[in-house]
Design a protein around this motif. Structure first.
Motif, PDB file in Angstrom:
ATOM      1  N   GLN A 186      15.772  15.321 -37.942  1.00  0.00           N
ATOM      2  CA  GLN A 186      15.115  16.608 -36.972  1.00  0.00           C
ATOM      3  C   GLN A 186      13.814  16.781 -37.452  1.00  0.00           C
ATOM      4  O   GLN A 186      12.911  17.023 -36.668  1.00  0.00           O
ATOM      5  N   VAL A 218      11.392  13.970 -35.924  1.00  0.00           N
ATOM      6  CA  VAL A 218      11.397  14.212 -34.331  1.00  0.00           C
ATOM      7  C   VAL A 218      10.346  15.366 -34.363  1.00  0.00           C
ATOM      8  O   VAL A 218       9.449  15.155 -33.133  1.00  0.00           O
ATOM      9  N   SER A 219      10.384  16.449 -35.009  1.00  0.00           N
ATOM     10  CA  SER A 219       9.368  17.452 -34.980  1.00  0.00           C
ATOM     11  C   SER A 219       7.992  17.110 -35.147  1.00  0.00           C
ATOM     12  O   SER A 219       7.123  17.418 -34.517  1.00  0.00           O
ATOM     13  N   ALA A 241       6.850  14.983 -32.180  1.00  0.00           N
ATOM     14  CA  ALA A 241       6.453  15.775 -31.082  1.00  0.00           C
ATOM     15  C   ALA A 241       5.170  16.402 -31.450  1.00  0.00           C
ATOM     16  O   ALA A 241       4.281  16.574 -30.561  1.00  0.00           O
ATOM     17  N   LEU A 279      19.393  11.973 -31.244  1.00  0.00           N
ATOM     18  CA  LEU A 279      18.519  13.163 -31.514  1.00  0.00           C
ATOM     19  C   LEU A 279      17.178  12.906 -30.896  1.00  0.00           C
ATOM     20  O   LEU A 279      16.572  14.001 -30.357  1.00  0.00           O
ATOM     21  N   THR A 305      17.428  13.165 -27.138  1.00  0.00           N
ATOM     22  CA  THR A 305      17.853  14.317 -26.598  1.00  0.00           C
ATOM     23  C   THR A 305      16.755  15.362 -26.873  1.00  0.00           C
ATOM     24  O   THR A 305      16.502  16.137 -25.862  1.00  0.00           O
ATOM     25  N   ALA A 306      16.226  15.570 -27.833  1.00  0.00           N
ATOM     26  CA  ALA A 306      14.866  16.405 -28.283  1.00  0.00           C
ATOM     27  C   ALA A 306      13.936  16.098 -27.486  1.00  0.00           C
ATOM     28  O   ALA A 306      13.093  17.204 -27.120  1.00  0.00           O
ATOM     29  N   LEU A 307      13.785  14.765 -26.985  1.00  0.00           N
ATOM     30  CA  LEU A 307      12.459  14.665 -26.299  1.00  0.00           C
ATOM     31  C   LEU A 307      12.821  13.770 -24.900  1.00  0.00           C
ATOM     32  O   LEU A 307      12.273  12.705 -24.821  1.00  0.00           O
ATOM     33  N   GLN A 359      23.676  17.442 -24.944  1.00  0.00           N
ATOM     34  CA  GLN A 359      23.765  18.013 -25.870  1.00  0.00           C
ATOM     35  C   GLN A 359      25.093  18.211 -26.571  1.00  0.00           C
ATOM     36  O   GLN A 359      25.124  18.195 -27.920  1.00  0.00           O
ATOM     37  N   THR A 378      26.057  14.746 -28.432  1.00  0.00           N
ATOM     38  CA  THR A 378      24.883  14.752 -29.588  1.00  0.00           C
ATOM     39  C   THR A 378      25.066  15.849 -30.584  1.00  0.00           C
ATOM     40  O   THR A 378      24.678  15.888 -31.694  1.00  0.00           O
ATOM     41  N   SER A 381      24.131  19.024 -30.390  1.00  0.00           N
ATOM     42  CA  SER A 381      23.000  19.865 -30.423  1.00  0.00           C
ATOM     43  C   SER A 381      23.150  20.927 -29.817  1.00  0.00           C
ATOM     44  O   SER A 381      24.061  21.108 -29.030  1.00  0.00           O
TER      45      SER A 381
END
Length: 427
Positions: free
Chosen positions: A122, A125-126, A129, A375, A378-380, A422, A425, A427
């Motif tokens: 996580q 990934v942040s 981004a 992750l 889904t996040a991006l 979501q 996964t 989230s």
């Protein structure tokens, strides 16, 4: 068929599979001349690969070095120490060293790492981004696929938090192609790593913790590893711990970015779909191109009139075996569904090897992919490849394989995720 195989040739590194297919059509093993002038036997068929990997007549102990000795240096000492690792040993030494390390990779110990892997993924990934927001594009390899497994293996080994950025930098240098770094950068990193692990092991003897290196340094009895073996073990676990997973994450990300239908199916499915993506990426884009080099200890008849001579160098090409059409329908197609819907499951791939030297960290690599890939996507959901796929360069050589960079950006307004994604996964 070229007269000489040059593994550093960018076109070969990008797509070695047609060459391997031609070798496979010639028989169970083929003798080739490498660019450095040496000759080797390459095994490219699935069945023969499994046979050779389990055959004790093929030794993992390298031949003694020949030629003029190279001058002593910290880098040379580090590389000589690394050569003592268990992948360069035969039984019984191999069994003894493998048994020492295996405790860290039992299913309960690996599964207990899930929360930490989730936390690291996580954060990365942040960071990815943030890089894209700041610069427009970012490299998945540098920002995500490389640091995640390095940080996970640092946890397992017991590397203090304060040292991990240095460890990441040194590891990056020694694992990079020679042309990607300033002169002397890799040699300097080798020296730093050798010194660091030497000092870390000494520290673990005095102040042990709940980590693998602490347990290894305090192993009682005749089975215990000596100092050189401990340093070699630390090197091996570090490099093996990140190389396979880094190339797996990079290749799987690239495959999903270039196969939108498979990406959508994974995002719309459940964890089984992501597991199928991982298995198919391991088969289709083997992160280990070849197993460690072996040598024949006697003439070995592999059938079909092929006899490997005594003391010949032999390389089992895992990437070629994993595309053997006798075992995988449409072997050159990326089809994760083959691990989901077919009545007859595909043959077990050889991405982690086979036999007594099969990869200890296979479960850990799969777990990291199971967490990191859903992750990331889904996040991006608007992630897109920022360069044509056919222009990307690959790591040269015959032992590891993966894209050197996977540049990505974001497409504003693109929506690929949904509530079902979501839920799938967590989230």
């Amino acid at each position: 068929m070229p007269d000489v195989l040059d593994p550093a040739d960018p076109s070969f590194a990008r797509d070695p599979y047609p060459f391997y297919a031609r070798l496979r059509a010639r028989g169970p093993a083929s003798r080739v001349t490498l660019a450095n002038g040496t000759q080797a036997w390459l095994v490219t068929g699935y069945e023969t690969a499994r046979t050779v990997l389990a055959d004790p007549r093929f030794s993992n102990v390298p031949l003694p070095s020949v030629g003029r000795p190279k001058p002593d240096s910290p880098a040379r000492r580090a590389q000589a120490c690394l050569a003592q690792h268990m992948l360069n040993r035969d039984a019984p030494d191999h069994r003894r060293l493998r048994r020492l390390a295996a405790e860290a990779f039992t299913p309960p110990r690996v599964d207990a790492l899930r929360p930490r892997i989730q936390e690291l993924a996580q954060s990365l990934v942040s960071d990815l981004a943030g890089r894209m927001e700041r610069d427009g594009t970012a490299d998945v390899v540098d920002a995500f696929a490389f640091p995640l497994p390095v940080l996970v293996i640092a946890d397992l080994l017991g590397v203090p938090e304060s040292d991990r950025m240095d460890l990441r930098e040194w590891t990056y240098r020694v694992g990079s192609p020679a042309d990607a770094l300033p002169p002397g950068a890799a040699e300097e990193a080798w020296g730093h790593l050798y010194t660091y692990f030497n000092e870390l092991i000494a520290y673990k003897r005095l102040a042990p913790g709940d980590d693998l290196l602490s347990r290894l340094t305090h192993e009682p009895g005749e089975a215990a590893a000596d100092k050189g073996e401990l340093i070699a073990m630390a090197f091996l676990l570090l490099f093996a711990g990140y190389e396979t997973t880094m190339n797996l994450l990079a290749a799987a990300t690239l495959l999903l970015l270039t196969h939108p239908g498979e990406r959508a199916a994974a995002l719309g499915g459940d964890p089984r779909h992501w597991a199928a993506v991982t298995e198919e990426a391991l088969r289709f884009a083997s992160p280990l191109e070849g197993a460690t080099w072996r040598r024949a200890t006697q003439p070995v008849d592999l059938g079909a009139g092929v006899v490997v001579p005594d003391q010949a160098s032999v390389l089992v090409v895992l990437a070629a075996a994993n595309r053997d059409p006798a075992h995988y329908p449409e072997p050159d197609a990326f089809r994760p569904a083959r691990y989901l819907t077919e009545r007859q499951r595909p043959a077990p791939h050889l991405a982690f090897g086979h036999g007594p030297h099969v990869c200890l960290g296979a479960r850990l690599a799969r777990l990291e992919a199971a967490i990191a890939l859903p992750l990331l996507f889904t996040a991006l959901p608007d992630l897109t490849l920022a360069a044509p796929a056919d222009t990307l360069s690959y790591r040269p050589g015959l032992l590891v394989r993966g894209p050197r960079q996977v540049p990505v950006g974001r497409v504003p307004g693109a929506v690929l995720a949904s509530r079902s994604n979501q839920r799938a996964t967590g989230s």
